[in-house]
Structure formats: structure tokens, C-alpha cells
Design a protein around this motif. Structure first.
Motif, short mmCIF file in Angstrom:
data_model
loop_
_atom_site.label_atom_id
_atom_site.label_comp_id
_atom_site.label_asym_id
_atom_site.label_seq_id
_atom_site.Cartn_x
_atom_site.Cartn_y
_atom_site.Cartn_z
N ALA A 1 0.86 -1.19 0.00
CA ALA A 1 0.00 0.00 0.00
C ALA A 1 0.89 1.23 0.00
O ALA A 1 1.90 1.28 0.71
CB ALA A 1 -0.89 0.00 1.23
N LYS A 2 0.51 2.21 -0.86
CA LYS A 2 1.25 3.46 -0.78
C LYS A 2 0.35 4.63 -1.14
O LYS A 2 -0.63 4.50 -1.87
CB LYS A 2 2.52 3.42 -1.61
N SER A 3 0.71 5.79 -0.51
CA SER A 3 -0.04 7.01 -0.77
C SER A 3 0.77 8.19 -0.21
O SER A 3 1.18 8.15 0.95
CB SER A 3 -1.39 6.95 -0.04
N PRO A 4 1.05 9.20 -1.04
CA PRO A 4 1.77 10.37 -0.50
C PRO A 4 0.99 11.00 0.66
O PRO A 4 1.54 11.36 1.68
CB PRO A 4 1.87 11.32 -1.69
N ARG A 5 -0.34 11.09 0.49
CA ARG A 5 -1.15 11.52 1.63
C ARG A 5 -2.59 11.04 1.40
O ARG A 5 -3.17 11.28 0.34
CB ARG A 5 -1.14 13.05 1.82
N LEU A 6 -3.15 10.34 2.35
CA LEU A 6 -4.52 9.85 2.24
C LEU A 6 -5.50 11.02 2.24
O LEU A 6 -5.22 12.08 2.80
CB LEU A 6 -4.83 8.90 3.40
N LYS A 7 -6.65 10.78 1.59
CA LYS A 7 -7.67 11.83 1.51
C LYS A 7 -8.88 11.42 2.35
O LYS A 7 -9.31 10.24 2.28
CB LYS A 7 -8.14 12.00 0.06
N GLY A 8 -9.45 12.36 3.07
CA GLY A 8 -10.66 12.06 3.83
C GLY A 8 -11.83 11.79 2.88
O GLY A 8 -12.01 12.52 1.91
N VAL A 9 -12.57 10.71 3.14
CA VAL A 9 -13.75 10.37 2.31
C VAL A 9 -14.84 9.79 3.21
O VAL A 9 -14.59 9.50 4.37
CB VAL A 9 -13.41 9.29 1.24
N ARG A 10 -16.02 9.54 2.60
CA ARG A 10 -17.07 8.81 3.33
C ARG A 10 -16.89 7.32 3.02
O ARG A 10 -16.83 6.93 1.88
CB ARG A 10 -18.45 9.29 2.84
N LEU A 11 -16.73 6.52 4.09
CA LEU A 11 -16.49 5.07 3.92
C LEU A 11 -17.67 4.30 4.47
O LEU A 11 -18.29 4.72 5.45
CB LEU A 11 -15.25 4.64 4.72
#
Ligand code: EPZ
Length: 416
Positions: A146-156
């Protein structure tokens, strides 16, 4: 391989201290990965699973200090954000490093936990949630990359209530950009204990304990000191042990606050239970009444108490119907209880239990953590001697089990 040898027939009485909750400590220790500052935890239970997790964190480069039930973790540098199969296969809760490592390091490689005795235990909801937050996630050669420069807030929205799924996503969301809302979230008290620790570290979380949790991401978290909540499943296990032996036991350093469904069933079975601020006093009748139950997510009856209540029903007056709705294979203890003379019929996820006058001691084999506990409970009341084999399962989740039981008058000792 260690075994427990139990001579049945002793009535439990006296006082027992309950340890910190394994299933709160595991995610909370992983939360230390979210900050470069030291974090101190107290009331950490001294269990095999905890030792395994601390070993894994140390392998990642986290400084680990431990003194009895106090643990300080300092993840200043995470030089190796990897959780290897060798460690994860022995303790599947290691999947709880996934969310924190993606959020803190931007990339990670975590072994898929694989199944265990009670079921396939997939982690598709953990992966789906991280992908929704913008992480690139693939599963290769048995590892989650798993990789991500920065996660984004979402509705899960999780497809089913998942305790560690909720915990992983809540931890990941703490450092995401923007607001994450987790719907269909797990309401277990251990999720709330984790949220309380994260908030003390500077996270912005509301709704923990309900099925909608809202997390507003921040740039970084800071250190704190957090006391792990008491173990409600250890509490329920000792309540069952007292109940089957017609005992009179006071459990201290715990609370009935998170055990309403279990305490209701014990009262239906004929026990007198008095709740105090940090203690529970149980007085049990000579003969219990059988109680039917159905496992469901919190606040309903916990699946982690199903095996213990099956043992209780084996020696109660009458018949009970048990329905296990969380895991697909959580009746491994039934065949072992039958070796002790129990009258149990399994049909899919339903168990029909008819109480017998007496169980007879025999050699039985532990298959998973809570199944082992149910065999110990049955051994406490079986006529003669019961030997429970493969008790490393017990050591994963019950601190000083034989000492605590012996102090209550049980005739139990460990042999290897
Ligand atoms: C936690 O396991 C506990 N472990 C378990 O305790 C407990 O039995 C379980 O919650 C249910 O209360 C810890 O907290 C460390 P789930 P977890 O995700 O999170 C399915 C013990 O004895 N599912 O809530 O792994 C899953 O297969 C242990 O202390 C998916 O399909 O359980 C199960 O059928 C045993 N996909 C159901 O959901 C996913 O991505 C609930 O599992 C996640 C879960």
C-alpha cells in the motif's frame, strides 16, 4: 508443548484482578506508529500476542521499553515499514499496522494474515477503505502493498461490521487530508478506547462507540500516556468459571459497563451479580439454568464469549440453542466438550446443547483462544482429571490464567 492439568470439583471463591484488554492494547500499541514522539501505555497485559506485536514494532525500528504492565514506544524513525509473514501468521492482529504505516510512512508491505481456526478472516474491507482514501493497494505474493503520498478524507461504508477494519481505517484517517466518515463502524468498547487514545494524541475524532465515526485529519499527532481499558472478555470468562462451579467470586480492576449482554445471560442462568464501580461480585447457584444466545456485534452478545457459554450450558439444567453469526467455524470446542461427555449437536451455525448431570474428565485439545477457555471452564466442573493440551492458545489471551484460577481455589497446574 505445555498442558494444563485440572482436577474438577472445586468451588471458586475469593477475589481475582482482571488485566488490561488484549483487543484494546493491540490496536492502541499500533497507534504509536502515527507519531514521532514517545507514547506510554499502562495496564498493558503481559500476553504472547502483545510480545509478538512489540517484537514486530521493534523490527520496524520503533524503540520499545517495557516494565511490567507499562510500555513506552518511540517511533521517531520507522526504518522498516514491513510486517513479515513469519510474524503476522502467528498473530493476525498485526494487520493493524497497515493503516498507521500508510498514513505515517506513505508506504508499507504487510503480510496477509491468512485464516485461523475460527474462519477465513479476510481483510478486504481494510483494503477497500484505504483504496477509497486514495491509497494504491495491491496484493502480491501474500503481501498487501500500500502506498499514498497523503490519504484523503472520504465517506467510507464497510460491508459488514468489522472491529479491526474500523480501527485500521480510523487510525489511517487521523493523518489524512480532510474529513473521513466511517459508516457501519464497529461500536465495540475497544474501538472507543483506541479513539480516546488517539484524541489524547491530538486526533480529532467524534462518534466512536456509534456506527458513524467522523475523523478530521491533522498534520501530525503527539505523545501521550494512556491506560488500557480492562479486558471485558477475560472478565466474562472468569464470571463463567465462577458460575459453573457454584462459586462466590469478586472480580476487581474491571467493570460491568461493557458486559450487559453477558451479565443478563448469567442472571437468566440464575446467578446473583452485583456491579460496583471497578468490580463485579458474582454468586452462583448449585445448578444453573440453560440459556440460549445469539452472537452479534456490540452491544449484543459477543462472539468471544460463545465458547465459554457453551461450556456453561453443558452442565446447566435444560437445553439451550446457540447461534454463532460472526464467524463461520467457531464451534471447534464442541467436539472436545463431547469428549468430556457433553450433549451437543451442531447444525450449521447453530448448536443445540442439553445439560448433563456430570462431565467426566478427559484429555482434550485447545484449538483457538476462546475454545481453550471453554475447555478449562468444563474441566473445572468435570469429574476427575482433565488435561487441556496445546495451551499456547490460552497464553495468547489470558494473563497468568492458572495462577489466577488457583488463587480462587481451583486445582489446576501447568505441565510441559
Ligand atoms: C476482532 O477480530 C477481535 N480481535 C476478535 O477477537 C473478535 O472475535 C472479532 O473482532 C469480533 O468481535 C481483535 O480485536 C484483535 P471482524 P476481527 O473484522 O476484527 C468478516 C479473540 O478471541 N470480515 O470484526 O478480525 C470476518 O470474517 C479474537 O480475542 C470480512 O469479511 O473481526 C468476520 O466474519 C478472535 N472482511 C466478521 O467480518 C474484512 O475485511 C467480523 O470480523 C473484515 C472482516
Amino acid at each position: 508443548m505445555d498442558k494444563l492439568l485440572i482436577a474438577g470439583g472445586a468451588r471458586l471463591s475469593g477475589e481475582v484482578s482482571i488485566s488490561g484488554a488484549k483487543n484494546a492494547a493491540l490496536p492502541i500499541l499500533c497507534a504509536a506508529l502515527l507519531t514521532a514522539e514517545p507514547v506510554t501505555f499502562t495496564n498493558v497485559p503481559q500476553l504472547k500476542d502483545i510480545a509478538t506485536l512489540l517484537h514486530l514494532l521493534a523490527d520496524m525500528g520503533v524503540k520499545v521499553e517495557r516494565n511490567a504492565d507499562t510500555v513506552t514506544l518511540h517511533a521517531a524513525e520507522i526504518s522498516n515499514p514491513v510486517a513479515s509473514y513469519e510474524l503476522v501468521k502467528t498473530m493476525r492482529a498485526a494487520i493493524l499496522v497497515l493503516g498507521p504505516l500508510v498514513a505515517r510512512c506513505g508506504e508499507t508491505k504487510v503480510s496477509l494474515p491468512g485464516g485461523c481456526a475460527i474462519g477465513a478472516r479476510p481483510v478486504d474491507q481494510h483494503i477497500k477503505g484505504l483504496q477509497a482514501m486514495g491509497a494504491e493497494v495491491s496484493v502480491e505474493h501474500g503481501y498487501v502493498l500500500a502506498k499514498s503520498p497523503r490519504l484523503k478524507g472520504v465517506r467510507l461504508f464497510t460491508d459488514m461490521v468489522t472491529v479491526t477494519g474500523t480501527e485500521n481505517l480510523m487510525m489511517a484517517a487521523c493523518l489524512a487530508e480532510g474529513v473521513t466518515v466511517i459508516e457501519n463502524a464497529a461500536r465495540e468498547p475497544e474501538v472507543v478506547d483506541l479513539a480516546n487514545c488517539l484524541v489524547a494524541m491530538g486526533a480529532q475524532i467524534s462518534g466512536a462507540g456509534t456506527d458513524v465515526i467522523r475523523i478530521k485529519g491533522v498534520d501530525h499527532l503527539h505523545g501521550t500516556t494512556h491506560r488500557i481499558m480492562p479486558d471485558r472478555i477475560e472478565t466474562g470468562t472468569y464470571l463463567c468459571a465462577a458460575a459453573v462451579t457454584g462459586g462466590d467470586v469478586r472480580l476487581v480492576d474491571t467493570s460491568s459497563a461493557y458486559l450487559d449482554a453477558v451479565i443478563d445471560k448469567l442472571m437468566d442462568a440464575g446467578c446473583d451479580i452485583v456491579s460496583e464501580r471497578h468490580a463485579i461480585h458474582i454468586k452462583a447457584p448449585a445448578k444453573l439454568k440453560a440459556v440460549s444466545l445469539r452472537t452479534s456485534p456490540y452491544p449484543a452478545f459477543p462472539t468471544d464469549m460463545q465458547a465459554q457459554f457453551m461450556a456453561l450450558n453443558c452442565v446447566a439444567e435444560g437445553s439451550a440453542i446457540i447461534r454463532e453469526t460472526i464467524f463461520e467455524n467457531r464451534y471447534m470446542h464442541a467436539v472436545e466438550l463431547q469428549r468430556l461427555g457433553a450433549d451437543i449437536k451442531i447444525d450449521g451455525n447453530t448448536a443445540f446443547v442439553t445439560g448433563v448431570a456430570k462431565l467426566q474428565g478427559a484429555t482434550v485439545m485447545a484449538t483457538d483462544l476462546r475454545a481453550s477457555a471453554s475447555l478449562v471452564i468444563a474441566g473445572l466442573v468435570a469429574e476427575g482429571e482433565t488435561i487441556v493440551d496445546r495451551i499456547y492458545h490460552l497464553d495468547r489471551g489470558y494473563e497468568k490464567l492458572e495462577e489466577k484460577l488457583a488463587a480462587l481455589g481451583a486445582r489446576v497446574r501447568r505441565m510441559n
